[in-house]
Each structure stands twice: as C-alpha cells, then as structure tokens.
Design a protein around this motif. Structure first.
Motif, PDB file in Angstrom:
ATOM      1  N   ILE A 266       0.839  -1.200   0.000  1.00  0.00           N
ATOM      2  CA  ILE A 266       0.000   0.000   0.000  1.00  0.00           C
ATOM      3  C   ILE A 266       0.875   1.251   0.000  1.00  0.00           C
ATOM      4  O   ILE A 266       0.612   2.220  -0.727  1.00  0.00           O
ATOM      5  CB  ILE A 266      -0.946  -0.019   1.217  1.00  0.00           C
ATOM      6  N   VAL A 276      -5.867   3.749  -3.187  1.00  0.00           N
ATOM      7  CA  VAL A 276      -5.775   2.436  -2.553  1.00  0.00           C
ATOM      8  C   VAL A 276      -6.845   2.301  -1.489  1.00  0.00           C
ATOM      9  O   VAL A 276      -7.122   3.245  -0.728  1.00  0.00           O
ATOM     10  CB  VAL A 276      -4.382   2.219  -1.918  1.00  0.00           C
ATOM     11  N   LEU A 278      -8.802  -0.854   1.319  1.00  0.00           N
ATOM     12  CA  LEU A 278      -8.458  -2.034   2.120  1.00  0.00           C
ATOM     13  C   LEU A 278      -9.720  -2.741   2.571  1.00  0.00           C
ATOM     14  O   LEU A 278     -10.720  -2.111   2.935  1.00  0.00           O
ATOM     15  CB  LEU A 278      -7.630  -1.624   3.345  1.00  0.00           C
TER      16      LEU A 278
END
Length: 440
Positions: A266, A276, A278
């Motif tokens: 990341i 990005v 998660l």
C-alpha cells in the motif's frame, strides 16, 4: 556489576574443622597433621580467588526497528578494562522470553587479556512489538576453577528491539499489476498524450488550439489529450484465526506477515499516485480504533483514496489485524484446514465484488492455509480484476502433518496460478522485496 562469589570449598572447611576438633578431643597428633590437607586446599583456593573483574559490556542490535520476518543481529562485546587477564569469563545475554534465537547463541565463554575484547553474536526473527533486553549474566572462575564469581553485568548501547510493519524496503509491483501510478484513461481531456481534435469552442485554452492546422487549412480546432487518473487498487488482508500461527515458537505469525505485506505494498502504491483501499477478513469493524465502514458481515472496508484520512483508516485496520494476531499462536497445523472459518464466506465475496469497479486491481495478502482464499481469488479473477496474491509461507516439514499441509498449500497455489492470478509464494526466510522481485 552486582553479584557475589561462591566457592567449592564447603567440604574442605568441614573436613578441617572436624579433624581439628577430633584431634583436640582425643589428643591425637595424627589428626592435627591430617587437617593440614583441607587447610592446604583452602589456602590454594584463597590464593586463586578470581579478581574483581574490570570489564565493560556493550550490546548492538542491528537493524532496529526491524520488519516482521526479517532477521536482526545482536552482538554483545566484552572489553577487559583491567590490567590482569580474565582467565574464564562466561556470559549469557538477557534475551526477552518472548523472542527465539534463530541462529548463533547468546552464550559465550572466553579468556580476555588486558585491553582486549571478545564478542558473541546471534540472530533473532522478532514478532510485532517492542522488546526490552535484560542485563546479561556474567560468571568468572578462578584459574583453578575452585571459586566462582557471578555478576549481573550492566550494559551500554542498545537495550530495546522494535519490530514494526511500517519499516523495511517498499517492494516494487511493476509487472505484477495492470496499473501502477498515474494511468491514462480512454476519455479525452487535459493531459500530455494526444487523443483527438474537435471544433474550437469559446473558452478553450489557447495552448490547446491546433495552430498548425489553423495555418494550413484555416480551421480553428482544439486538441484533446488523454486524461489521466490514479489507478485503483484494493488490498485484502487475511486476518482470520487460521493464520494466527508461526513457522516456529517466537516467530511472527502468518497474519502479522500478511499485514506487513499489505502495509508495504500500500505504501508503494500510494507513493506512485494510486488510489488504494483495504478490506480485512477475520476482524470485526468495532475493534478498529477509528470510525470505519463495514460490509454486511462486519468486515472493515476502506474505500479507495490516497489522502491522509484514507491512510489513517488503513493503518487503524491493519493495527486491528495485528492486535488480533497477538493472541494465541500455534506452530502446528492450521486451525481450520477445511476453510470453514466463520470470518469469511462466499456471501461476503459477492458483496466485495459489488464494491469493486471493473478497473480495480486487487492485492490479496494471505498465508493460503485453507480453501477460502482460493474461492476469493477465483471470484475476483472471473470478474476480470487483475489479482496478485502475496502468500507468506509458515509451513514446514518437522512433522507428517506439517508436510501434508505444505503440500496442500502448494496445490492451492498451483490452482490460483492456473486461474490467471499472479502468486508470490513468499519464503519468509527472505525479504518481502526479494520475494516480489523473484516472483515478477
């Protein structure tokens, strides 16, 4: 130093006293003569008592902080500051009970001449956390070996070892993912790469006018360039109980290593201009320290972005993953080899798939200890998402069960590669960046 002197003369003292008392009681001169033997032993021992050593002890821990799975070397150096030889010095370093020595030994035995030094070195593979080393135990023996001085040696230098997931090399993912960094789109707009031309409209920038065409044909047109946008990548970290085991006692767990791999990749993607996000398995959203979105199963979800808030949310989720991994660990077989872990399901994957756009790349950090990650990755690949799997290997061959598990894991990885996913089979005895480079 603190400590004291012990001797091996108790028997000699008792024998001397007994013979002298008996000689006095019975008036036997032979007993008095016999008492000279243990007295001689005591005299020799007294003459051979170890001198108070004048030594300094230094410890160096390199590197520190260290990443989970990486080795750090500890060196203990003893220097004789006195003017007499220390004939028999034995040291045992104060290694924290939570850590295991991977190679070398924290023990040493040597003689040290005045002004000289001796060292012992060993390597540790720490788990996530902070560890304080204690003072080493030093034992000095006389030349005859009859007397022993035991000390607790004060140390200068390093006393604390820190293991964090945010240190270590940031791995390169070029060649593994479809998009890395700022990517061109199929739509025209502002940019640097030519896309097309259109009729001039009032308000168009003067720099976008096609002056060459104007001079040649008299037509006023505006040049359109390929617009650029940040690539989207979602990292999925496997924090389920099946990964809360280690290669050996004291080593980092598979879950810690998966969180470390996710953190480092990341960091690389954000630094190269990617958005990005998660998603975490095996972690409840309420265990995360900051407000976080969750799916229907309660799994934490961080939408894609590259701003400071997104990074803080990602850090909080990874912290929760590591916190969960700090519980009970097992160096044996996985706890749920059939993939029936309640912390993940096909229904969760369907919802995850709905959250991902068609241009989203996916990184899955999982130890591949059961079937559930296979189902997840096959679902993503079938939906058209370019997927890379980073799989830390904590299996071994110490028992028949571990060997079987190792083979089953290899079969799962083979299935993923056959599904067109990129798999980095990370031998955790090497660095993460080295594993990614080898897997490109």
């Amino acid at each position: 130093m603190t400590g004291g002197v012990t001797g091996r003369t108790d028997a000699a003292v008792l024998a001397a006293i007994t013979l002298v008392v008996l000689g006095a009681v019975f008036g036997n001169a032979a007993l008095f003569v016999a008492a000279a033997v243990p007295v001689s032993v005591l005299s020799v021992n007294w003459l051979a008592r170890p001198p108070a050593p004048d030594v300094t002890v230094e410890r160096r821990i390199d590197p520190s902080p260290v990443a989970p799975g990486d080795r750090t070397e500890v060196t203990l150096t003893v220097h004789n500051e006195g003017d007499t030889t220390v004939s028999d010095a034995r040291f045992v370093d104060g290694v924290p009970a939570e850590l295991s020595v991977a190679s070398g030994t924290p023990r040493g035995c040597f003689a040290i001449r005045p002004g000289e030094s001796e060292s012992i070195s060993y390597e540790i593979v720490p788990r996530h956390g902070r560890y304080e080393f204690g003072d080493p135990v030093a034992r000095f023996r006389s030349l005859s070996g009859a007397a022993v001085r035991t000390e607790r040696a004060a140390v200068v230098g390093d006393t604390m070892l820190s293991c964090r997931r945010d240190v270590g090399d940031v791995p390169s993912l070029e060649g593994s993912l479809r998009r890395v960094g700022i990517q061109p789109t199929d739509s025209g707009g502002t940019g640097i790469q030519f896309h097309s031309t259109r009729e001039y409209r009032p308000g168009d920038g003067i720099r976008r006018i096609d002056w060459r065409r104007l001079a040649k044909t008299g037509d006023l047109t505006t040049v359109k360039f390929n617009e650029t946008s940040a690539a989207e990548t979602v990292a999925i970290v496997d924090g389920r109980p099946s990964g809360r085991r280690a290669r050996a006692s004291g080593y980092p767990t598979a879950t810690e290593l998966a969180a470390y791999a996710a953190d480092r990749t990341i960091a690389h993607l954000v630094s190269t201009g990617n958005d990005v996000g998660l998603y975490a398995l095996g972690v409840a959203g309420e265990t995360v320290d900051v407000p976080i979105l969750t799916d229907e199963g309660g799994h934490p979800w961080v939408p894609t972005g590259q701003d400071e808030t997104t990074r803080k949310r990602i850090d909080a989720v990874l912290d929760a993953v590591v916190e969960g991994a700090s519980g009970s660990t097992d160096s044996g077989e996985a706890t749920t080899p059939d993939g029936s872990d309640p912390n993940g399901s096909d229904a969760s994957f369907v919802e995850l798939r709905r959250r991902l756009s068609g241009r989203t790349d996916v990184i899955v950090a999982t130890p591949m200890l059961d079937e559930l990650p296979v189902t997840l990755v096959e679902t993503l690949v079938a939906a058209g998402n370019r997927t890379i799997v980073i799989a830390p290997d904590v299996t071994g061959h110490e028992s028949l069960g571990q060997t079987v598990e190792h083979v089953e894991r290899a079969i799962r990885i083979g299935r993923l590669r056959a599904s067109d996913a990129t798999v980095v089979d990370w031998d955790t005895r090497q660095s993460l960046s080295g594993a990614l480079e080898a897997g490109r």
